[in-house]
Each structure stands twice: as C-alpha cells, then as structure tokens.
Design a protein around this motif. Structure first.
Motif, short mmCIF file in Angstrom:
data_model
loop_
_atom_site.label_atom_id
_atom_site.label_comp_id
_atom_site.label_asym_id
_atom_site.label_seq_id
_atom_site.Cartn_x
_atom_site.Cartn_y
_atom_site.Cartn_z
N LYS A 195 0.69 -1.34 -0.01
CA LYS A 195 -0.21 0.12 0.22
C LYS A 195 0.78 1.67 0.16
CE LYS A 195 -3.63 -2.35 0.25
NZ LYS A 195 -4.97 -2.18 -0.56
N SER A 239 0.07 3.34 -3.05
CA SER A 239 -1.15 4.11 -3.49
C SER A 239 -1.49 5.82 -2.77
CB SER A 239 -1.99 3.14 -2.72
OG SER A 239 -4.06 4.06 -2.61
N PRO A 240 -1.90 6.36 -3.61
CA PRO A 240 -2.15 7.73 -2.73
C PRO A 240 -2.65 7.81 -1.24
CG PRO A 240 -2.43 7.67 -4.97
CD PRO A 240 -2.63 6.56 -4.77
N SER A 241 -3.85 6.65 -1.10
CA SER A 241 -4.56 6.77 -0.19
C SER A 241 -4.32 5.73 1.28
CB SER A 241 -5.87 5.23 -0.24
OG SER A 241 -5.59 4.54 -1.03
N PHE A 242 -3.03 5.82 0.88
CA PHE A 242 -2.29 5.13 2.50
C PHE A 242 -1.88 6.10 3.26
CE2 PHE A 242 2.05 4.62 4.53
CZ PHE A 242 1.64 3.23 4.85
N ASP A 243 -2.62 5.29 4.54
CA ASP A 243 -2.77 7.12 5.47
C ASP A 243 -1.43 6.09 7.41
OD1 ASP A 243 -3.42 8.85 7.34
OD2 ASP A 243 -5.76 7.98 7.61
N LYS A 264 -3.45 6.64 10.26
CA LYS A 264 -4.19 6.06 10.86
C LYS A 264 -3.06 4.42 11.47
CE LYS A 264 -7.77 2.84 9.68
NZ LYS A 264 -8.46 2.51 8.26
N LYS A 290 5.72 7.91 2.18
CA LYS A 290 4.06 9.39 2.10
C LYS A 290 5.04 10.07 1.21
CE LYS A 290 -0.22 9.70 2.46
NZ LYS A 290 -0.99 9.11 0.97
#
Length: 186
Positions: free
Chosen positions: A104, A107-111, A114, A174
C-alpha cells in the motif's frame, strides 16, 4: 508459547532470519550510493527526500535487529500468559503492518496516521499490562524479579523503537510519490 519468544525456531529459520536482518542493515548503504548518482530533475524528487527514506529504512533495520537480540536473551523467569498473548498479538500486528507497507505504500490513499494511532494504542496496552502484572504480583506477595522487569521493559522499549521506526519510514515513504518510480521507462 509464541515461537518468537520461545526460541523454538529451527536452525534454517535462524539463518534466514539473521540474513534478512543483516540485509536490512546493509541495503541502506547501497541505496545511498545509488541515490547520489540519481538525477533529481529526471526523477522529480529531491535527494533529501530519498535520503530521508533511506535513513528511516536504516533505523527500521536497526530496530528489528535490536528486537531480535532482545528475544535471544537468556532468561530464567516465566513470562505470564497474558503478556505472552499480547506479545504474540503484537507480533502478528507488526507482520500485518509490514505486509501493508509492501502493498500500500505506493497508493495515494495510504494513511500512516491511522496506523500510527493503532500502534500507539497497542503499545499503551502492552505497557499497562506490564504495570498491571507487577501490581498483581505485588498484591499476591510474588513480586516480579528485577531481571524480569528489566526484560519486560526492554522488550516494551524495543517494540516502541520498532514502531517509531516503522512510522517514520511510512511518513518518509508517503512523501516520495512512488508512482513516478513504478512507471515503465522504456
């Protein structure tokens, strides 16, 4: 008892684990020499950002190696079942986090925030369990040995160090924008 704590791993598993840990420590050196040769304009990522990822990867390797050495320490005291269960759950969560990183981080949505919150909650739970076990042992007149306490808190510290290194690596990764790196060039 979890195999990671019991020392009941085979010779081949020990060799493989040691090789993986050594690679975690060696790979950043090779990465640094390659990073110096990269053309910033061509890849669109400043060397400083690449250096941050490499440095955080190196910290991750050192934290893993420290945790491994802690698990290898000889001990002549029992580890309470509750703590063993928590450590085993924690080990599985770390494995899941590494697997998540593998798939992940691109992935741009990787947070990472969280994951950081989850890691912090887990560490606090482990720390509270150690404190609770100490209080319970004191009330029962069976105080945990100083060696036992040192080991439990060392293990907690090593897990905290690994968690912090993982989070630092996630944050640095990121910021890279990996989609530029996975595009075909030819």
């Amino acid at each position: 008892m979890p195999r990671a704590l019991s020392g009941e791993i085979t010779f081949l598993e020990r060799v493989r684990l040691r090789a993986c840990l050594q690679n975690f420590v060696r790979i950043p050196q090779a990465m640094l020499s390659i990073a110096e040769l990269m053309d910033e304009k061509r890849i669109g990522i400043p060397r400083k950002r690449i250096g941050e990822v490499i440095f955080s990867f190196e910290l991750l390797g050192e934290a893993l190696f420290s945790l491994y050495l802690t698990h290898k320490k000889e001990r002549n005291f029992p580890i309470p079942d509750e703590l063993l269960d928590m450590l085993n759950d924690w080990r599985h969560a770390k494995i899941a986090t590494f697997e998540l990183l593998e798939h992940k981080v691109f992935s741009p949505s990787f947070d990472p925030d969280k994951i950081q919150k989850s890691v912090r909650r887990r560490l606090q739970g482990l720390e509270h369990a150690i404190e609770r076990l100490n209080k319970q042992a004191d009330m029962e007149g069976q105080a945990v040995s100083q060696q036992g306490n040192e080991f439990f808190y060392l293990l907690l510290g090593r897990n905290r160090g690994l968690s912090n290194a993982m989070i630092e690596y996630m944050v640095a990764s990121k910021a890279i924008g990996w989609n530029k790196w996975v595009q075909p060039r030819f």
